[in-house]
Each structure stands twice: as structure tokens, then as C-alpha cells.
Design an enzyme around this catalytic site. Structure first.
Site, mmCIF file in Angstrom:
data_model
loop_
_atom_site.group_PDB
_atom_site.id
_atom_site.type_symbol
_atom_site.label_atom_id
_atom_site.label_comp_id
_atom_site.label_asym_id
_atom_site.label_seq_id
_atom_site.Cartn_x
_atom_site.Cartn_y
_atom_site.Cartn_z
ATOM 1 N N LEU A 97 0.879 -1.171 -0.123
ATOM 2 C CA LEU A 97 0.084 0.164 -0.014
ATOM 3 C C LEU A 97 0.887 1.344 -0.161
ATOM 4 C CD1 LEU A 97 -3.048 -1.133 2.317
ATOM 5 C CD2 LEU A 97 -2.960 -0.886 -0.076
ATOM 6 N N ASN A 111 -1.356 -5.654 9.380
ATOM 7 C CA ASN A 111 -1.086 -6.862 8.633
ATOM 8 C C ASN A 111 -0.611 -7.863 9.592
ATOM 9 O OD1 ASN A 111 -0.362 -8.203 6.085
ATOM 10 N ND2 ASN A 111 1.552 -7.625 6.695
ATOM 11 N N HIS A 113 2.189 -11.133 9.522
ATOM 12 C CA HIS A 113 3.167 -11.689 8.871
ATOM 13 C C HIS A 113 3.558 -13.086 9.591
ATOM 14 C CE1 HIS A 113 6.823 -11.672 6.562
ATOM 15 N NE2 HIS A 113 7.516 -11.932 7.545
ATOM 16 N N ASP A 149 6.967 -4.920 5.968
ATOM 17 C CA ASP A 149 6.836 -5.784 7.096
ATOM 18 C C ASP A 149 7.659 -4.861 8.246
ATOM 19 O OD1 ASP A 149 5.230 -7.698 5.907
ATOM 20 O OD2 ASP A 149 7.289 -8.640 5.349
ATOM 21 N N ALA A 177 -1.572 -20.721 14.479
ATOM 22 C CA ALA A 177 -1.268 -19.592 15.458
ATOM 23 C C ALA A 177 -1.957 -17.993 14.624
ATOM 24 C CB ALA A 177 0.284 -19.502 15.609
ATOM 25 N N GLU A 178 -1.572 -17.859 13.392
ATOM 26 C CA GLU A 178 -2.310 -16.647 12.967
ATOM 27 C C GLU A 178 -3.811 -16.547 13.086
ATOM 28 O OE1 GLU A 178 0.609 -15.811 9.182
ATOM 29 O OE2 GLU A 178 -1.456 -16.778 8.610
HETATM 30 C C1 GRF Z 1 -0.791 -15.569 5.850
HETATM 31 O O1 GRF Z 1 -0.243 -16.885 6.120
HETATM 32 C C2 GRF Z 1 -0.228 -14.464 6.273
HETATM 33 O O2 GRF Z 1 0.834 -14.538 7.143
HETATM 34 C C3 GRF Z 1 0.380 -13.551 4.876
HETATM 35 O O3 GRF Z 1 -0.412 -14.175 3.957
HETATM 36 C C4 GRF Z 1 -1.309 -15.478 4.421
HETATM 37 C C5 GRF Z 1 -2.593 -15.434 3.989
HETATM 38 O O4 GRF Z 1 -3.197 -16.670 4.169
HETATM 39 N N1 GRF Z 1 0.427 -12.539 5.064
HETATM 40 P P1 GRF Z 1 -5.050 -16.531 4.059
HETATM 41 O O5 GRF Z 1 -5.159 -15.851 2.753
HETATM 42 O O6 GRF Z 1 -5.508 -15.629 5.272
HETATM 43 O O7 GRF Z 1 -5.251 -18.020 4.136
#
Ligand code: GRF
Length: 194
Positions: A97, A111, A113, A149, A177-178
């Protein structure tokens, strides 16, 4: 109590977007998703938005590979402002962006990462961690600034790197984990605002 108004931008399968929409549905996150936008017409993230009855928008990417055109980025910013979006959530959005969005939403774009930043910025961060012989890695939610990042860190979750990990198994563990971290961090934004 009013809800934190979100927009989610992505380019891919949308597993983070789904986790956020599920957290909202399950009453764990006091937010509403006003719009999901993607620069890839067939991206799974747009399907997920439709599944949850959220407006899904395709952003024609224009001729650049790594960013939107200034015009389309400005149009996106206007649209999100008109929708009174308070927090822009990047979830696998593969374009950087620039000023139109950064100036319209200062300190209001986050975001996720797949590493413990500042370690391993850039592409395939899980593979970078593996190649570097790291014994742990994880994921980071950070503010988006003009760098890659590089913005201020808002939250992190650690995962172990196991002896037999491949890029695929490690990436999958980070993505689990995300999907925990992102809704939790956004819930903090919602709580701070309330
Ligand atoms: C995620 O793993 C994130 O770390 C990266 O892009 C991926 C997106 O995955 N920035 P999704 O589309 O949310 O499954």
C-alpha cells in the site's frame, strides 16, 4: 455497544478472514466487516465473504505487479472511508500500500506476517526461518507503514520449529497460530475503542 468497523483486504485463500468472521459470528469479537476486497477475482477470500454475507469487491489490479495504480488505490480509500471503516485488516494482501491508503488510514492498517518480526521480513518467511536453523518462529501483527513488514508491532505468537519440519508443516503450524492471534488482536482494538 457499537461495533468496530473493519475492511479486510486479501489476495488468497482467506483463512485469516474466515477466522475473523467466525470470531465475530461466535461473539468473540465486537466488530463488523463492512467489506472484503481482493485483487484476484477468483480468490477464496471473496467466496468466504459471500458465505458470510459480507460485501465482496474485486479490485482490478492494473498494470503493476506489486502495487495498485494510484487511481485504484485512491478509489479504494474513498470507498472504505464512505463505508466508515475504522480499521483496515490485511490478510494475505500481496500488494504494497502507498500514500493514498496510508494517508487515508494513518495507524489504522494492520497486517499479519508469518514470522516473529523483525526477523524474516519478506516472502516465504517460514522457509527463511527453516533455512536459518531457527528453533522457534511464529507470527506478528503489525501496523502497516511505507516499508515492507516494518511497522510497529501490535502482537506476536510463537510456534516451535520441530526437528522434522518441512516448509509445509512449519507454514501450517504458523497459520494455526495466525488464526488465533489475528482475531485476538483485533478484539483488543475493539475493546480500546469501547
Ligand atoms: C498468511 O499466512 C499471512 O501470514 C500472509 O498471507 C497469508 C494469508 O493466508 N501475510 P490466508 O489468505 O489468510 O489464508
Amino acid at each position: 455497544m457499537s461495533l468496530l468497523r473493519l475492511a479486510i483486504l486479501g489476495s488468497g485463500k482467506g483463512s485469516n478472514c474466515r477466522a475473523i468472521l467466525e470470531a465475530i459470528r461466535d461473539g468473540k469479537l465486537a466488530a463488523e466487516v463492512r467489506m472484503v476486497a481482493a485483487d484476484v477475482q477468483e480468490a477464496g477470500i471473496l467466496q468466504i465473504a459471500r458465505e458470510f454475507d459480507v460485501p465482496a469487491m474485486y479490485l482490478p489490479p492494473g498494470s503493476y505487479r506489486t502495487r495498485l495504480t494510484s487511481e485504484s488505490e485512491a478509489a479504494l480509500a474513498r470507498l472504505l472511508q464512505e463505508a466508515k471503516v475504522e480499521l483496515v485488516v490485511l490478510a494475505g494482501f500481496m500488494r504494497v500500500l502507498k500514500a493514498p491508503m496510508l494517508e487515508a488510514f494513518p495507524q489504522r492498517i494492520i497486517n499479519i506476517h508469518p514470522s516473529l518480526l523483525p526477523k524474516f521480513p519478506g516472502l516465504e518467511a517460514w522457509r527463511q526461518a527453516l533455512d536459518a536453523g531457527a528453533t522457534e518462529t511464529g507470527c506478528t501483527v503489525h501496523y502497516v507503514d511505507a516499508g515492507v513488514d516494518s511497522g510497529e508491532i501490535v502482537g506476536q505468537q510463537t510456534v516451535p520449529v520441530l526437528p522434522n519440519d518441512t516448509a509445509e508443516t512449519l507454514h501450517a503450524r504458523i497459520q494455526v497460530a495466525e488464526r488465533e492471534l489475528y482475531p485476538q488482536v483485533i478484539a483488543r482494538f475493539a475493546a480500546d475503542r469501547a
